[in-house]
Design an enzyme around this catalytic site. Structure first.
Site, PDB file in Angstrom:
ATOM      1  N   PRO A  98       6.305  46.214 -19.783  1.00 20.65           N
ATOM      2  CA  PRO A  98       7.425  46.650 -18.347  1.00 20.65           C
ATOM      3  C   PRO A  98       6.659  47.990 -17.649  1.00 20.65           C
ATOM      4  O   PRO A  98       7.404  48.845 -17.554  1.00 20.65           O
ATOM      5  CB  PRO A  98       8.589  46.902 -19.206  1.00 20.65           C
ATOM      6  CG  PRO A  98       8.042  47.541 -20.468  1.00 20.65           C
ATOM      7  CD  PRO A  98       7.023  46.785 -20.846  1.00 20.65           C
ATOM      8  N   CYS A  99       5.863  47.437 -16.971  1.00 18.98           N
ATOM      9  CA  CYS A  99       5.231  48.654 -15.927  1.00 18.98           C
ATOM     10  C   CYS A  99       6.236  48.977 -14.777  1.00 18.98           C
ATOM     11  O   CYS A  99       6.252  50.033 -14.140  1.00 18.98           O
ATOM     12  CB  CYS A  99       3.691  48.389 -15.570  1.00 18.98           C
ATOM     13  SG  CYS A  99       3.757  46.552 -14.708  1.00 18.98           S
ATOM     14  N   HIS A 100       7.012  48.036 -14.501  1.00 20.15           N
ATOM     15  CA  HIS A 100       8.186  48.226 -13.426  1.00 20.15           C
ATOM     16  C   HIS A 100       8.901  49.461 -13.912  1.00 20.15           C
ATOM     17  O   HIS A 100       9.928  49.892 -13.112  1.00 20.15           O
ATOM     18  CB  HIS A 100       8.933  46.897 -13.390  1.00 20.15           C
ATOM     19  CG  HIS A 100       9.863  46.366 -14.453  1.00 20.15           C
ATOM     20  ND1 HIS A 100       9.238  45.873 -15.335  1.00 20.15           N
ATOM     21  CD2 HIS A 100      10.950  46.581 -14.890  1.00 20.15           C
ATOM     22  CE1 HIS A 100      10.226  45.618 -16.212  1.00 20.15           C
ATOM     23  NE2 HIS A 100      11.269  46.043 -16.039  1.00 20.15           N
TER      24      HIS A 100
END
Length: 182
Positions: A139-141
């Site tokens: 989850p780089c968001h």
């Protein structure tokens, strides 16, 4: 052809989410941008998995698609899927740190750099985050600027904002037992 040289892909469609994704025998290897073209997947495969053959195999990726749909529906946090990512040891450390960010929360690039014990490597952390091949599952968001503003995202800032909004809505909808009742 040996299965270790195969990358299986499918086009995930759920409501207005349309995403190319790919997996190997070991796990999910690529999740593309919302409404991104097939070329995004093909270019990633050519660059990161040279010599591999792409093969459309919807049934093989059905379980991954089901889990993504559950994530988009707010049922599943998509944190338990096996992934098969290839990167430098530094990138893998960063990606593992990203997977530890709880659903609905965000961290700054500096936070991630500190978490992996490289507090002065903020730009390198940002580059590793930008190289994340498995959007959503890694989850780089959930990484934002130190001032809380949205920053770069391979899937585009609109996708990043939408994912964060989706997670925030689910968190807001969750009311622990006994809270709010009299």
């Amino acid at each position: 052809m040996k299965e270790k040289n195969m990358i299986y892909w499918s086009h995930f469609v759920h409501r207005d989410w349309k995403i190319y994704m790919a997996a190997t025998e070991k796990g999910l290897a690529f999740v593309g941008s919302q409404n991104g073209p097939f070329e995004e997947l093909a270019e990633w495969a050519e660059k990161c998995r040279p010599g591999c053959t792409l093969l459309c195999d919807e049934p093989r990726l059905e379980a991954y698609g089901r889990r993504l749909a559950e994530y988009f529906d707010g049922v599943q946090e998509v944190s338990a899927l096996p992934v098969d990512v290839q990167g430098t040891p530094f990138q893998r450390d960063v990606w593992e740190a990203l997977r530890s960010i709880p659903y609905g929360e965000t961290r700054s690039y500096s936070d991630i750099a500190e978490q992996i014990g490289k507090s002065s490597a903020v730009r390198a952390v940002a580059a590793a985050i930008g190289a994340n091949p498995v959007l959503i599952e890694i989850p780089c968001h959930r990484v934002v600027g130190k001032n809380g503003k949205l920053t770069g995202y391979r899937g585009g800032l609109d996708m990043k904002a939408r994912l964060l909004q989706l997670e925030a809505q689910r968190e807001a909808a969750f009311v622990p037992a006994g809270v709010g009742s009299r």
